[in-house]
Design an enzyme around this catalytic site. Structure first.
Site, PDB file in Angstrom:
ATOM      1  N   ALA A   1      -9.512   5.659   3.841  1.00 25.05           N
ATOM      2  CA  ALA A   1      -9.324   6.814   4.717  1.00 25.05           C
ATOM      3  C   ALA A   1     -10.588   7.657   4.846  1.00 25.05           C
ATOM      4  CB  ALA A   1      -8.168   7.703   4.257  1.00 25.05           C
TER       5      ALA A   1
ATOM      6  N   LYS B   1       0.875  -1.172   0.000  1.00 26.46           N
ATOM      7  CA  LYS B   1       0.000   0.000   0.000  1.00 26.46           C
ATOM      8  C   LYS B   1       0.908   1.216   0.000  1.00 26.46           C
ATOM      9  CE  LYS B   1      -3.201   2.756   2.648  1.00 26.46           C
ATOM     10  NZ  LYS B   1      -3.764   3.052   3.987  1.00 26.46           N
TER      11      LYS B   1
END
Length: 256
Positions: free
Chosen positions: A183, A95
């Site tokens: 997020a 990531k």
């Protein structure tokens, strides 16, 4: 969901930081039904075998590890961290985070694209944490990424989906690319909303880790993701500006 040739049945990816204890983390991962967890290299240190207990816990959960480059602010730092993570965790998945703004933790999209290109050419399978900008998304795909991870809102803010128009546009513009909202998700309703837009998965951490009962919250997110996906597949009705009667008017009683 298929990412880099790997078939995932769960559409909820979970972060592993900020939990009150390792036992609560394990409970949350199981309650979420997560098959993929993100792990920061900072949790696994070669000096003094620090972090070995944490790594043993992750292995015991029988999940796929997605190392991240959290906290990296330059291309050089992100690439070096990814290369070390590949050695430590034994995976080419990463990531990719290249942070550009200290307060909002917004990605440095220029550095992100450059780092994605370098890592893709080095054999990595990159999951880029990015904004909801379509041009940046195009550049990331050209750099070798096969999945995109746009933010819903700043990391850890819990604000949900700040720009529905942009996220909807991204889904329409890239119908065949796996898209993961990463997020800003704070509530299960936020996750369901993203899945109703047609997104393929949700990656979250703080909303579960900081909940009063992390395992219960993880279970709630699992149900919300499943419900949102089913709603999308059911082809929901379009919103209207005016009321539409649910009972036909034809045949109803009336007086002259």
């Amino acid at each position: 969901m298929d990412v880099y040739g790997t078939k995932l049945t769960s559409r909820l990816l979970l972060g592993t930081s900020q939990y009150p204890s390792p036992a609560i983390l394990a409970e949350a991962v199981r309650a979420a039904g997560a098959e993929v967890v993100t792990v920061s290299l900072r949790r696994e240190s070669g000096a003094g075998r620090a972090g070995q207990g944490f790594w043993s816990l992750i292995r015991s959960l029988d999940v796929k590890v997605l190392p991240n480059t959290a906290g990296c602010h330059t291309v050089k730092e992100a690439v070096a961290t990814a290369q070390m993570a590949r050695e430590v965790f034994g995976t080419s998945w990463v990531k990719l985070e290249v942070i550009g703004h200290h307060d909002t933790l917004q990605p440095d999209v220029f550095g992100l694209v450059e780092a994605a290109r370098i890592l893709s050419e080095d054999g990595f399978q990159v999951f880029p944490y990015t904004t909801d900008d379509l041009i940046v998304a195009e550049k990331l795909l050209e750099a070798g990424c096969q999945v995109l991870m746009p933010w819903g809102a700043p990391i850890g803010s819990g604000r949900g989906l700040n720009n529905l128009f942009a996220l909807r546009s991204m889904r329409s513009h890239f119908p065949d690319i796996p898209l993961v909202v990463d997020a800003g998700i704070g509530l299960p309703s936020h996750a369901a909303q993203a899945m109703e837009l047609g997104y393929d998965a949700i990656l979250l951490n703080t909303a579960v880790a900081k909940a009063g009962e992390p395992a219960r919250m993880a279970a709630a997110f699992r149900l919300a993701v499943e419900a949102g996906r089913e709603a999308f597949l059911a082809d929901p009705m379009e919103p209207r500006d005016m009321a539409a009667p649910s009972t036909p008017l034809l045949g109803t009683a009336f007086r002259n």
